[in-house]
Design an enzyme around this catalytic site. Sequence first.
Site, PDB file in Angstrom:
ATOM      1  N   SER A 135      14.324   5.682  -0.540  1.00 19.78           N
ATOM      2  CA  SER A 135      12.945   6.164  -0.595  1.00 19.78           C
ATOM      3  C   SER A 135      12.773   7.252   0.441  1.00 19.78           C
ATOM      4  O   SER A 135      13.460   7.249   1.478  1.00 19.78           O
ATOM      5  CB  SER A 135      11.959   5.025  -0.298  1.00 19.78           C
ATOM      6  OG  SER A 135      10.645   5.518  -0.103  1.00 19.78           O
ATOM      7  N   TYR A 148       9.180  -1.536   5.792  1.00 16.46           N
ATOM      8  CA  TYR A 148       9.601  -0.951   4.511  1.00 16.46           C
ATOM      9  C   TYR A 148      10.441   0.303   4.760  1.00 16.46           C
ATOM     10  O   TYR A 148      11.533   0.455   4.205  1.00 16.46           O
ATOM     11  CB  TYR A 148       8.403  -0.617   3.623  1.00 16.46           C
ATOM     12  CG  TYR A 148       8.815   0.106   2.361  1.00 16.46           C
ATOM     13  CD1 TYR A 148       9.560  -0.558   1.391  1.00 16.46           C
ATOM     14  CD2 TYR A 148       8.506   1.446   2.158  1.00 16.46           C
ATOM     15  CE1 TYR A 148       9.986   0.101   0.241  1.00 16.46           C
ATOM     16  CE2 TYR A 148       8.919   2.106   1.016  1.00 16.46           C
ATOM     17  CZ  TYR A 148       9.654   1.429   0.057  1.00 16.46           C
ATOM     18  OH  TYR A 148      10.071   2.096  -1.076  1.00 16.46           O
TER      19      TYR A 148
END
Length: 250
Positions: A135, A148
């Site tokens: 990501s 995250y």
Amino acid sequence: MKTIVITGASSGFGAALARQLVEQGDTVLGLARRQDKLAELAQELGARFVPYAVDLTDKAALETTLTTIKQAHPQIDVLVNNAGLALGVAPAQQASLEQWETMINTNVTALVRITHALLPDMVARNQGQVINIGSTAGEYPYPGGNVYGGTKAFVHQFGLNLRADLTGTAVRVSTVAPGLCGGTDFSKVRLGDADKAAAVYANVQALSPEDVAGTICWIINAPAHMNVNYVELMPVAQSFAGLSVHRNAV
């Protein structure tokens, strides 16, 4: 034609990728927790999509599933470590430890276990490919990204270090790092509210799961002598945030 394992195959990037791979004649072994969604996808795609319902964070269940897969499909050509999630946007000092642990168990621990199980056979055959879904959050920090972002930074570095270990073999490793992408359950899961999730993509032409899946297909179909180390994708509407500067009240 190739045999390809996809984790998180029941929706989002995983389902879009399964559709594209089956269409080009590959066999997809789809792992996901939601049996009903897997069954729907299997009905849609036919015999080339083989569903495996399993909670990737359950070590014993995952080991059993991987043993079954290796017995039924001795040659896995590609592993796509797609399963992952984000939970919450609270600052670290207010965040839920349980949510942190769930992200680590899904985004890191399960990915490592699956790779550890399937990589040795690829090396023994001197043929295979591991594609990890990272990501942009693993590259660019933002408030509320904390664990995250940390898990996705791990995914990127893990891929690069796998490449270092695999020098001298023909096994390829790639990381695909998408930015803002609509058409998935990502923000709904993260925020726990459909309206808040919809607001994330309001008035923005975000990436689609098909965009990301197409990039993964391109990597899979790239010449065997070419390794795509890292691909970062963003919609044109998204760019790099400026550095945050907090100013004291005068």
